[in-house]
Write a protein that holds these residues in place. Structure first.
Motif, PDB file in Angstrom:
ATOM      1  N   SER A   6      34.539  42.165 -46.502  1.00  0.00           N
ATOM      2  CA  SER A   6      34.374  42.830 -47.999  1.00  0.00           C
ATOM      3  C   SER A   6      33.314  44.103 -47.916  1.00  0.00           C
ATOM      4  CB  SER A   6      33.776  41.465 -48.645  1.00  0.00           C
ATOM      5  OG  SER A   6      33.223  42.251 -50.042  1.00  0.00           O
ATOM      6  N   THR A  10      34.683  47.913 -49.155  1.00  0.00           N
ATOM      7  CA  THR A  10      34.130  48.823 -50.086  1.00  0.00           C
ATOM      8  C   THR A  10      33.506  49.856 -49.518  1.00  0.00           C
ATOM      9  OG1 THR A  10      33.200  46.802 -51.208  1.00  0.00           O
ATOM     10  CG2 THR A  10      31.909  48.631 -51.592  1.00  0.00           C
ATOM     11  N   ARG A  13      36.482  52.596 -49.084  1.00  0.00           N
ATOM     12  CA  ARG A  13      37.009  53.065 -50.179  1.00  0.00           C
ATOM     13  C   ARG A  13      35.851  54.177 -50.786  1.00  0.00           C
ATOM     14  NH1 ARG A  13      37.598  49.994 -56.138  1.00  0.00           N
ATOM     15  NH2 ARG A  13      38.083  51.654 -57.355  1.00  0.00           N
ATOM     16  N   CYS A 336      26.430  48.268 -49.969  1.00  0.00           N
ATOM     17  CA  CYS A 336      27.709  48.088 -50.532  1.00  0.00           C
ATOM     18  C   CYS A 336      27.803  46.931 -51.299  1.00  0.00           C
ATOM     19  CB  CYS A 336      28.811  47.763 -49.085  1.00  0.00           C
ATOM     20  SG  CYS A 336      29.186  49.337 -48.142  1.00  0.00           S
ATOM     21  N   GLN A 340      29.647  47.436 -55.086  1.00  0.00           N
ATOM     22  CA  GLN A 340      30.600  46.775 -55.415  1.00  0.00           C
ATOM     23  C   GLN A 340      30.826  46.434 -56.998  1.00  0.00           C
ATOM     24  OE1 GLN A 340      30.414  43.085 -53.328  1.00  0.00           O
ATOM     25  NE2 GLN A 340      31.367  43.883 -51.256  1.00  0.00           N
ATOM     26  N   LEU A 343      32.089  49.809 -58.130  1.00  0.00           N
ATOM     27  CA  LEU A 343      33.381  49.916 -58.135  1.00  0.00           C
ATOM     28  C   LEU A 343      34.232  49.117 -59.101  1.00  0.00           C
ATOM     29  CD1 LEU A 343      33.776  50.339 -54.208  1.00  0.00           C
ATOM     30  CD2 LEU A 343      34.104  52.016 -55.943  1.00  0.00           C
TER      31      LEU A 343
END
Length: 623
Positions: A6, A10, A13, A336, A340, A343
């Motif tokens: 995970s 992130t 991306r 991150c 998250q 995002l």
């Protein structure tokens, strides 16, 4: 493992987003990374060779090798310096990208979605955590550290493996046996495996603790953020604090929130130190075992003294790279985790789909908007604000929307302007559902001054011209129409004068002056429909009626809609819509509604004592 995947899902991306914005940023970092690693190993090989040559007495050759060592370091050092100089502007750009993307997404979402409390919280959370823990630039920085560590590990591992396979000059005794190729490889593999297992256990143990602290800390930061932004940083709040003696109460709350925040930061730092110390312990065992292996190789004669320095340096790089990898990954995990949320905000869909049909351009300004069985209730509320509203509005002339406070007037206007969509029913423009029209084109039909209008800490001309092309003649025409021209001319820099003191040493304008500038903004837009939504609610009835009468003269030749809970303000309008409890209960001219003796007449008579005298010679507001 799921958490690991995970985090990097992130991270990757975010890297793709950075690269799509500027394709040179990541390649430059990779180039700097390669030069840095190349400099390390070039120095290791040249230094070890120089030592062996000096021990052999080949001084002339050693001099040339020393010059090569210096030249190599100079070339790599200058190259790295030039690249890092280029980084300065790029890193600022990366830092700003985060806030640009956040605002672009905010402006692209419909107004109704942005009004939701959870959406505002996501924005504030993303901004606050970015300021606290580092933004996009830190994601790229830590990934470069991780990649550099991986590259370092691979190169140093290759050297160590070559060391393990080197034959032993003296196979007698335990050191000789352990220095053999096969035992050396096995010993190194065991040590490496032990280090990897220990590091993984440390990561898993502290990842859970860091996440728990981070999530708990967010609530406290929300409280502190509220006090800093909406209490300590708001001059209006300062007046209330002083008048009502709230200093001690607010400071008491601030100390409570501060102590909570300090405790969480203390726990966060303590856990961070514990994780760092645990990784250092794991790394120290590997370092001790590694140096023992190199020493055995040197003692048995398998490698030269110069090679000893090379392999010792390689092992040192290996251990340092492993520690860097673990540390950088821990920081990346933290960043991150909150990214998250950022995002998730970027991935949010608006509540309503956007239309694409262009609005018909009509030179005669003849538009008709119809509310067809429209009901509306705010998200999270069980009580409708508007109930089965049916009416047709011909965009021409003067209209008033009146009723008690809370009757649904402002919500009606927001639906009319396309800021909200009906919960039930539809609104049409010349027969077509307004949801199918391009929302920007549709909203160009309206220039609105809301009760809670906002001016920004920007120059006067930017506040008035807003999002439309600046034309000086048009600007001053709008200011004059709004009775603000003289006020602006008296300012030190005229229309270039900044308002308020948030960003520049601007001027503070009074409520009445601000109202006139807001009116000028609505006039500058040159929209077919100009709406005044109770911006004068704080004034007495006579003063409000005077403002409305003056505004009526300003918008001569345009369609104007006036919203008020005072009947006298809109008496000069040809068409009056009366709201009560979210419904249209009456409609007609002032004379017709008074003659009908219904709800409007009752409100008029109840308020009549406040405006018995005429307020303007050209408009009779008396009974």
């Amino acid at each position: 493992m799921r958490n690991f995947i995970s985090i990097h899902k992130t991270g990757f991306r975010l890297l793709r987003m950075i690269h799509s914005e500027d394709s040179i940023i990541i390649p430059l970092h990779l180039l700097e990374l390669c030069f840095s690693v190349a400099q390390i190993y070039a120095s290791l090989f040249l230094t070890s060779a120089l030592i062996d040559i000096l021990l052999a007495g080949a001084y002339e050759q050693a001099a040339w090798l020393a010059m090569a060592l210096l030249g190599t370091n100079l070339v790599f050092g200058v190259s790295i310096h030039l690249i890092r100089r280029r980084f300065k502007g790029l890193r600022t750009k990366i830092w700003l990208l985060f806030y640009v993307w956040l605002r672009e997404k905010s402006f692209s979402m419909d107004y109704e979605t942005m009004e939701k409390a959870e959406v505002s919280e996501k924005i504030l959370f993303s901004e606050r955590t970015s300021d606290m823990y580092g933004g996009l630039g830190m994601v790229l920085y830590h990934y470069c550290d991780i990649l550099k560590a991986v590259l370092n590990v691979l190169l140093s591992s290759g050297l160590v493996l070559y060391l393990c396979l080197a034959g032993s000059g003296d196979l007698s005794g335990i050191p000789g046996i352990l220095a053999g190729p096969v035992p050396s490889v096995i010993l190194f593999a065991v040590v490496l495996g032990g280090m990897a297992y220990g590091s993984w256990k440390v990561f898993r143990r502290f990842a859970v603790k860091q996440t728990e602290i981070f999530q708990a800390h967010t609530g406290v930061e929300n409280q502190l953020s509220y006090l800093m932004n909406h209490v300590f940083g708001d001059p209006k709040a300062g007046k209330m604090i002083r008048l009502y003696g709230m200093e001690e109460m607010i400071l008491k709350n601030a100390h409570v929130f501060y102590r909570k925040s300090r405790d969480y930061f203390g726990r966060m730092c303590r856990v961070g130190r514990e994780e760092s110390d645990a990784n250092k312990v794991v790394n120290s065992f590997f370092t001790m075992a590694s140096y023992l292996l190199v020493t055995m190789k040197a003692v048995t004669g398998a490698i030269t003294v110069g090679a000893f320095t090379r392999y010792a340096g390689a092992l040192n790089q290996f251990g340092g790279a492993c520690f860097t990898f673990i540390t950088a990954h821990g920081e990346l995990r933290k960043i991150c985790t909150y990214m998250q949320e950022f995002l998730a905000f970027l991935d949010m869909d608006s509540l309503h789909a956007k239309g694409t049909i262009p609005v018909e351009k009509r030179s005669d300004g003849e538009y008709e908007i119809a509310f067809e069985h429209v009901s509306f209730q705010y998200p999270g509320s069980s009580r409708p604000v508007l109930r089965d509203v049916n009416c047709r509005i011909r965009i021409k002339g003067k209209m008033a929307v009146v009723g008690r406070n809370g009757a649904g007037k402002s919500t009606f206007i927001k639906l009319l302007c396309g800021l909200y969509e009906p919960t039930e029913g539809q609104i049409t423009l010349n027969g077509g559902d307004i949801r199918k029209y391009d929302e920007e084109e549709y909203r160009r039909l309206f220039g609105v001054v809301f009760q809670d209008f906002t001016l920004f800490s920007l120059p006067v001309w930017e506040n008035v011209a807003a999002g439309f092309p600046y034309q000086e003649d048009k600007l001053w025409e709008a200011l004059e129409q709004a009775d603000a021209g003289e006020t602006v001319r008296k300012m030190e820099k005229g229309a270039d004068t900044w308002l308020y003191k948030d960003l520049e040493d601007g001027v503070e304008v009074s409520g009445g002056e601000a109202q006139k500038l807001a009116l000028a903004r609505a006039l500058y837009k040159d929209a077919p429909v100009v709406i005044l939504d109770e911006p004068t609610a704080a004034l007495d009835p006579k003063a409000e009626a005077e403002v409305y009468a003056r505004f009526n003269q300003m918008v001569e030749g345009r369609t104007s809609i006036y919203i008020s809970h005072r009947m006298s303000s809109c008496r000069f309008c040809e068409d009056i819509i009366v709201f009560d409890a979210g419904r249209i209960v009456e409609r007609g001219s002032h004379g017709e509604l008074i003659a009908a003796g219904g709800y409007y007449a009752g409100l008029w008579n109840a308020q009549a004592k406040y405006y018995r005298e005429p307020v303007d010679s050209s408009h009779d507001f008396s009974l």
